[in-house]
Motif scaffolding. Sequence first.
Motif, PDB file in Angstrom:
ATOM      1  N   LYS B 188       0.809  -1.226   0.000  1.00  0.00           N
ATOM      2  CA  LYS B 188       0.000   0.000   0.000  1.00  0.00           C
ATOM      3  C   LYS B 188       0.838   1.271   0.000  1.00  0.00           C
ATOM      4  O   LYS B 188       0.393   2.325  -0.450  1.00  0.00           O
ATOM      5  CB  LYS B 188      -0.883   0.035   1.275  1.00  0.00           C
ATOM      6  CG  LYS B 188      -1.888  -1.086   1.373  1.00  0.00           C
ATOM      7  CD  LYS B 188      -2.978  -0.959   0.310  1.00  0.00           C
ATOM      8  CE  LYS B 188      -3.970  -2.118   0.365  1.00  0.00           C
ATOM      9  NZ  LYS B 188      -4.601  -2.349  -0.960  1.00  0.00           N
ATOM     10  N   ARG B 189       2.002   1.193   0.600  1.00  0.00           N
ATOM     11  CA  ARG B 189       2.785   2.406   0.842  1.00  0.00           C
ATOM     12  C   ARG B 189       4.173   2.195   0.229  1.00  0.00           C
ATOM     13  O   ARG B 189       4.981   1.386   0.700  1.00  0.00           O
ATOM     14  CB  ARG B 189       2.897   2.621   2.361  1.00  0.00           C
ATOM     15  CG  ARG B 189       3.515   3.915   2.752  1.00  0.00           C
ATOM     16  CD  ARG B 189       3.235   4.203   4.236  1.00  0.00           C
ATOM     17  NE  ARG B 189       4.036   5.329   4.700  1.00  0.00           N
ATOM     18  CZ  ARG B 189       3.806   6.586   4.347  1.00  0.00           C
ATOM     19  NH1 ARG B 189       2.798   6.889   3.541  1.00  0.00           N
ATOM     20  NH2 ARG B 189       4.590   7.554   4.804  1.00  0.00           N
ATOM     21  N   MET B 213       1.239   5.012  -9.169  1.00  0.00           N
ATOM     22  CA  MET B 213       0.761   5.265  -7.815  1.00  0.00           C
ATOM     23  C   MET B 213      -0.658   5.833  -7.856  1.00  0.00           C
ATOM     24  O   MET B 213      -1.500   5.482  -7.009  1.00  0.00           O
ATOM     25  CB  MET B 213       1.708   6.238  -7.095  1.00  0.00           C
ATOM     26  CG  MET B 213       3.095   5.667  -6.818  1.00  0.00           C
ATOM     27  SD  MET B 213       3.116   4.209  -5.761  1.00  0.00           S
ATOM     28  CE  MET B 213       2.926   4.965  -4.147  1.00  0.00           C
ATOM     29  N   ARG B 214      -0.910   6.696  -8.831  1.00  0.00           N
ATOM     30  CA  ARG B 214      -2.267   7.223  -8.987  1.00  0.00           C
ATOM     31  C   ARG B 214      -3.217   6.115  -9.424  1.00  0.00           C
ATOM     32  O   ARG B 214      -4.270   5.906  -8.835  1.00  0.00           O
ATOM     33  CB  ARG B 214      -2.281   8.355 -10.034  1.00  0.00           C
ATOM     34  CG  ARG B 214      -1.860   9.718  -9.503  1.00  0.00           C
ATOM     35  CD  ARG B 214      -2.258  10.836 -10.478  1.00  0.00           C
ATOM     36  NE  ARG B 214      -1.793  10.576 -11.837  1.00  0.00           N
ATOM     37  CZ  ARG B 214      -0.566  10.889 -12.281  1.00  0.00           C
ATOM     38  NH1 ARG B 214       0.289  11.475 -11.483  1.00  0.00           N
ATOM     39  NH2 ARG B 214      -0.223  10.617 -13.524  1.00  0.00           N
ATOM     40  N   LYS B 217      -3.874   3.811  -6.726  1.00  0.00           N
ATOM     41  CA  LYS B 217      -4.307   4.508  -5.506  1.00  0.00           C
ATOM     42  C   LYS B 217      -3.479   4.107  -4.282  1.00  0.00           C
ATOM     43  O   LYS B 217      -4.010   3.643  -3.270  1.00  0.00           O
ATOM     44  CB  LYS B 217      -5.786   4.230  -5.245  1.00  0.00           C
ATOM     45  CG  LYS B 217      -6.690   4.706  -6.372  1.00  0.00           C
ATOM     46  CD  LYS B 217      -8.162   4.607  -6.009  1.00  0.00           C
ATOM     47  CE  LYS B 217      -9.050   5.173  -7.097  1.00  0.00           C
ATOM     48  NZ  LYS B 217      -8.795   4.592  -8.450  1.00  0.00           N
ATOM     49  N   LEU B 218      -2.160   4.290  -4.421  1.00  0.00           N
ATOM     50  CA  LEU B 218      -1.271   3.911  -3.325  1.00  0.00           C
ATOM     51  C   LEU B 218      -0.693   5.156  -2.656  1.00  0.00           C
ATOM     52  O   LEU B 218      -0.737   6.251  -3.200  1.00  0.00           O
ATOM     53  CB  LEU B 218      -0.135   3.031  -3.851  1.00  0.00           C
ATOM     54  CG  LEU B 218      -0.574   1.763  -4.608  1.00  0.00           C
ATOM     55  CD1 LEU B 218       0.626   1.059  -5.209  1.00  0.00           C
ATOM     56  CD2 LEU B 218      -1.353   0.832  -3.688  1.00  0.00           C
ATOM     57  N   ASP B 219      -0.145   4.950  -1.493  1.00  0.00           N
ATOM     58  CA  ASP B 219       0.516   6.013  -0.726  1.00  0.00           C
ATOM     59  C   ASP B 219       1.979   6.146  -1.125  1.00  0.00           C
ATOM     60  O   ASP B 219       2.710   5.154  -1.120  1.00  0.00           O
ATOM     61  CB  ASP B 219       0.511   5.645   0.772  1.00  0.00           C
ATOM     62  CG  ASP B 219      -0.638   6.307   1.481  1.00  0.00           C
ATOM     63  OD1 ASP B 219      -1.459   6.947   0.785  1.00  0.00           O
ATOM     64  OD2 ASP B 219      -0.719   6.165   2.717  1.00  0.00           O
ATOM     65  N   VAL B 220       2.416   7.362  -1.357  1.00  0.00           N
ATOM     66  CA  VAL B 220       3.834   7.565  -1.633  1.00  0.00           C
ATOM     67  C   VAL B 220       4.593   7.740  -0.322  1.00  0.00           C
ATOM     68  O   VAL B 220       4.243   8.577   0.507  1.00  0.00           O
ATOM     69  CB  VAL B 220       4.056   8.814  -2.505  1.00  0.00           C
ATOM     70  CG1 VAL B 220       5.550   9.092  -2.663  1.00  0.00           C
ATOM     71  CG2 VAL B 220       3.395   8.642  -3.863  1.00  0.00           C
ATOM     72  N   PHE B 221       5.615   6.914  -0.144  1.00  0.00           N
ATOM     73  CA  PHE B 221       6.530   7.144   0.966  1.00  0.00           C
ATOM     74  C   PHE B 221       7.689   7.966   0.432  1.00  0.00           C
ATOM     75  O   PHE B 221       8.406   7.516  -0.454  1.00  0.00           O
ATOM     76  CB  PHE B 221       7.040   5.814   1.538  1.00  0.00           C
ATOM     77  CG  PHE B 221       8.060   5.982   2.624  1.00  0.00           C
ATOM     78  CD1 PHE B 221       7.653   6.219   3.934  1.00  0.00           C
ATOM     79  CD2 PHE B 221       9.420   5.941   2.346  1.00  0.00           C
ATOM     80  CE1 PHE B 221       8.584   6.383   4.946  1.00  0.00           C
ATOM     81  CE2 PHE B 221      10.356   6.109   3.350  1.00  0.00           C
ATOM     82  CZ  PHE B 221       9.940   6.338   4.656  1.00  0.00           C
ATOM     83  N   ASP B 247       6.163   5.170  10.111  1.00  0.00           N
ATOM     84  CA  ASP B 247       5.311   5.180   8.912  1.00  0.00           C
ATOM     85  C   ASP B 247       6.009   4.478   7.746  1.00  0.00           C
ATOM     86  O   ASP B 247       5.853   4.849   6.608  1.00  0.00           O
ATOM     87  CB  ASP B 247       4.984   6.620   8.517  1.00  0.00           C
ATOM     88  CG  ASP B 247       6.245   7.421   8.194  1.00  0.00           C
ATOM     89  OD1 ASP B 247       7.356   6.985   8.602  1.00  0.00           O
ATOM     90  OD2 ASP B 247       6.128   8.454   7.514  1.00  0.00           O
ATOM     91  N   PRO B 249       7.469   2.256   4.723  1.00  0.00           N
ATOM     92  CA  PRO B 249       6.773   1.713   3.544  1.00  0.00           C
ATOM     93  C   PRO B 249       6.722   0.196   3.608  1.00  0.00           C
ATOM     94  O   PRO B 249       7.474  -0.421   4.358  1.00  0.00           O
ATOM     95  CB  PRO B 249       7.662   2.167   2.389  1.00  0.00           C
ATOM     96  CG  PRO B 249       9.031   2.261   2.992  1.00  0.00           C
ATOM     97  CD  PRO B 249       8.830   2.697   4.421  1.00  0.00           C
TER      98      PRO B 249
END
Lengths: 336, 336
Positions: B188-189, B213-214, B217-221, B247, B249
């Motif tokens: 996810k990250r 990533m868009r 729909k993932l989180d950018v670390f 936090d 990744p």
Amino acid sequence: MKTETVPGDERPTLKTIAFLTGLGVTTVSRALKNGPEIGEETKERVRQIAKQVGYRPNRAGVRLRTGKTNVISLILNTEEGAMGLVSEMVYGITEALADTPYHLVITPYSLSDPMEPVRYIIETQSADGVIISRTEPRDPRVSYLLDHHMPFATHGRTDMGVVHPWHDYDNESYAYNAVKLLAGRGRKRIGLSGPPPQLLYARHTARGFERAMRDFKLDVFPLSTLNLDAPADEIRRSGREIGLASDRPDGIVCSSAMSALGLVGGLEEAGLRIGRDIDIVTKQSSSFIGWYKPEILTIREDFRTAGRDLAKSVLAWIDGADPATLQHLVGPEGAV
Amino acid sequence: MKTETVPGDERPTLKTIAFLTGLGVTTVSRALKNGPEIGEETKERVRQIAKQVGYRPNRAGVRLRTGKTNVISLILNTEEGAMGLVSEMVYGITEALADTPYHLVITPYSLSDPMEPVRYIIETQSADGVIISRTEPRDPRVSYLLDHHMPFATHGRTDMGVVHPWHDYDNESYAYNAVKLLAGRGRKRIGLSGPPPQLLYARHTARGFERAMRDFKLDVFPLSTLNLDAPADEIRRSGREIGLASDRPDGIVCSSAMSALGLVGGLEEAGLRIGRDIDIVTKQSSSFIGWYKPEILTIREDFRTAGRDLAKSVLAWIDGADPATLQHLVGPEGAV
DNA sequence: TACGCCATCTGTAACGTTACAGATTTACTG
DNA sequence: CAGTAAATCTGTAACGTTACAGATGGCGTA
């Protein structure tokens, strides 16, 4: 309108210089190679002009006339995945050739016909010297080149009772030092993962290993079937088995970074921690092992120096040196 | 006693064949290059004899007369520790040149004067084509070679509004696929450890990464300061910090095996287990990563193909092809 | 003065190839 | 049967270099 006698902005030749100095072409040629029958004053004038117009001898002209190619061929097997080894050697060779008129030509071959490149070079007279990279103990290329009076140098020694320049890493000394390093860290039970037994340096490695094991009174953990040409997954599996064995070693000497990595993978899988439960020593040519796992102990093997050395030996032989004096055994310069 | 007209066991030349066939030297020459003004029957006879005596054209003769060198120069920076990359490229080039009369010459340079080799090649006309390995976005060598009408191909694109052959790995596609691979494993990250930002392909990599990533729909670390030219220990330290971060990744995309290894080292030091707590994806050119840690996910980058491709492009340009058609963007062929 | 000798320089030829301008033979046209 | 074109072949020269066999001139010696 063609200006016949006045050379324009084309590449300057001996003729250009002859025209500019009012001398004959022959004189200019002799002057530039510092021949004895040319006046000192004239030589100086010719050199001046030559530099001024940026004269560079035409390789094709020289080669056609004299047969001198000014080429050194590096013979490479393109099937082996030789990693950084090859590039480092290439870099070393180019360093040695840097201030000479020699060019480095790469001549590939496949395992199906290892003689092809040397035959080609002899038949077409396409090099003044040759460097052989993966030398076999009894290497037919060596005899062939000797028979045809082609200067060469080999990476690794041969075992055929014949004299030629070579450069070899002192694997006996490596293995000895590796064991010594482990002994110094209190390790007692050591295994050796050496080269394939048919290669000459497997013998050297084993000799150094055994001598050190006696000297330091350590236990040998037998590991004989495992050599660095084994498939990757087999090495890894071995590592795992070794790690799980009740009589497992607390130190291993490896002959290649690849096999060390494989073993470490397997050992860690078995739950061991490198540097605590067991120590691994390996040769290191590039620096990537240090990048990944500083816990792995390394002793340097410098392929760049090897390349430089090999090239220098070939040049020396071309220049008439005695090949017997061009044999270099280079030991590890110390633990890193 | 000198047998003047009867050639002995020397290397055969056109004259030899002319003598044996009773033809003129010129005719033999034309016949062997399949010229139109030679009778079919004669051509065949000449070819027969040529093969029989093992005729090979003398390179120096051809080069002197025509200016054709039959040489491709690979320009290499000998200061970078380029690992397997270089040898694989060299192997690829030799594959492409294998059935041609071309030889591969290695021309080194140091970072203090990157223009030196191209100047040398132009001034001495010592190659028919050039391959450039570490292409800069605005590369003065490219303009210079264009100005002097020397065919060449670059590994990596340029950004100077100028047309020339190149081969580039599709880093956008790589980064996209890498993220996709992580997403498929439920990560996810994700962080990106890319190339140094001034290099052109850093942009490509970032673009592919961000798009994926868009899309997924993932989180950018954020990991921006970390690029693959950073010193080894810094990468490793970063890995450790990342592993300890609250936090942290659960996936990282790397642009080089080196940085991946460094990161993995640090992450494991921090107690994470690769493949379970976090996934790492990296490009892989040689196979050594798989040897060490199968847990690291890899997407192939094939330098051998790159070399083959570059050599083919140069040859095509030499043979008059339109350079605009010699640009190849090669994507990862799939996850390994 | 004549001779030879040394120091210095020069022209010719050749390395193997191909471009060019013919030469020879054959075949066909008028 | 002459004239010409096409097909096929040949010799010469040149690419840039160097080995070799001179050529030239100055100078010391007889």
